[in-house]
Design an enzyme around this catalytic site. Sequence first.
Site, mmCIF file in Angstrom:
data_model
loop_
_atom_site.group_PDB
_atom_site.id
_atom_site.type_symbol
_atom_site.label_atom_id
_atom_site.label_comp_id
_atom_site.label_asym_id
_atom_site.label_seq_id
_atom_site.Cartn_x
_atom_site.Cartn_y
_atom_site.Cartn_z
ATOM 1 N N ASP A 1 -6.974 7.341 17.660
ATOM 2 C CA ASP A 1 -7.527 7.123 16.218
ATOM 3 C C ASP A 1 -8.043 6.079 16.083
ATOM 4 O O ASP A 1 -7.633 5.152 15.023
ATOM 5 C CB ASP A 1 -6.198 7.484 15.383
ATOM 6 C CG ASP A 1 -7.004 7.836 13.682
ATOM 7 O OD1 ASP A 1 -7.957 8.149 13.860
ATOM 8 O OD2 ASP A 1 -5.963 7.307 12.885
ATOM 9 N N GLY B 1 0.834 -1.243 -0.056
ATOM 10 C CA GLY B 1 -0.015 -0.121 -0.008
ATOM 11 C C GLY B 1 0.760 1.282 0.031
ATOM 12 O O GLY B 1 2.023 1.099 0.243
ATOM 13 N N LYS C 1 7.229 -0.414 6.740
ATOM 14 C CA LYS C 1 6.899 0.809 6.361
ATOM 15 C C LYS C 1 7.820 2.005 6.091
ATOM 16 O O LYS C 1 8.602 2.032 7.084
ATOM 17 C CB LYS C 1 5.731 1.349 7.612
ATOM 18 C CG LYS C 1 5.164 2.743 7.260
ATOM 19 C CD LYS C 1 4.074 3.272 8.278
ATOM 20 C CE LYS C 1 4.521 3.224 9.675
ATOM 21 N NZ LYS C 1 3.362 3.720 10.581
#
EC number: 2.7.12.1
Length: 490
Positions: free
Chosen positions: A283, A163, A186
């Site tokens: 979040d 992604g 990441k």
Amino acid sequence: MHHCKRYRSPEPDPYLSYRWKRRRSYSREHEGRLRYPSRREPPPRRSRSRSHDRLPYQRRYRERRDSDTYRCEERSPSFGEDYYGPSRSRHRRRSRERGPYRTRKHAHHCHKRRTRSCSSASSRSQQSSKRSSRSVEDDKEGHLVCRIGDWLQERYEIVGNLGEGTFGKVVECLDHARGKSQVALKIIRNVGKYREAARLEINVLKKIKEKDKENKFLCVLMSDWFNFHGHMCIAFELLGKNTFEFLKENNFQPYPLPHVRHMAYQLCHALRFLHENQLTHTDLKPENILFVNSEFETLYNEHKSCEEKSVKNTSIRVADFGSATFDHEHHTTIVATRHYRPPEVILELGWAQPCDVWSIGCILFEYYRGFTLFQTHENREHLVMMEKILGPIPSHMIHRTRKQKYFYKGGLVWDENSSDGRYVKENCKPLKSYMLQDSLEHVQLFDLMRRMLEFDPAQRITLAEALLHPFFAGLTPEERSFHTSRNPSR
């Protein structure tokens, strides 16, 4: 009553120039049109954009896009989906909108800067050696240009793309220092503010790992981090799909009640651990909750005359600590993605751990029904929806807020004859009216959700109390245990 199956997009940050917000159209041309498609029509592709106009749903509910701000004042990105992608296949990629924020050094479309890290180990293939000899490239926005077969730190071999978002990208790698174990890496953009934000997240992840040495509290654990030519990189274990992605691929069919109960228990367990360590996630949303393994079986629902996917294992992990905040740290005014944002944040009354509890209440409703409880993109409408569903906002909260523009003589200023007003009137009902059955376990779930959705954060149930709620009496001993086969040192 006809309700949607949640089509939404990340909340824009009103304080940052690289986020945006389109105002809704109130023209007569679109007034009165339904926000949601008929159940007989195939579900549209979902949008996370904050535009919430009255256009037909085909235009409004576009493919979800990510507008990550990565812990700058308010973060609405869905890092859970960006960490690991919607599945483990190596061919997938998702469309993302990238913010226009860029620096001078990234003004050129693509430039070569350094030599890519490579290994001289004889065990590596000649092809890998050739690939690792290429110079390191950044694109015009500071994303690392990487390809299948590239190596980082003479350790991580890229084998797939998972992604990409505004913060950077996530790739699937083989960790050759750990027996070729699969990891999600990441890779943060080579931009100062994102680099600093990554360091903040790494600090939180280090603290979690330090406090959870036995790996019992269901938070995604960081296995490694490093700086690769200006790109902060964080390695995580590779997990399954996030709970929103699974819901989406299941045509927004809600999760069965036993699944909701087990996931709710794990959420309360994980977040209680964070709260006891003076940390607020800020979040929480379905995108940031991942299945350990999202394999499923297909069952036929005779009542609905359709096939449904049923996940085989409801074990989950909480992800995305990029905006997690310690009690002693500065608390930004706005936190949480819109649909999971508590009233004290909207009214700017300050927030603490109860902020997460409200978000969990909204998440459980979404698991149970398949659509968001508060389908809105604007503060005033959000508050009106809360009152329609949960009752009046306490007067002491109204008196304390600086947002007096929303109120007049102690009540919300709202035109029920407007397009928005009619929508809220037709689609927002008291919470209990959304109950699918009136059996004891359904009643218990709604009692738990109602306690999580108390307006006053001081009156909201704590997660320690929530774990003792009768709703969880139906859990099996296996579901109450938190054994994991993961290796924390991985």
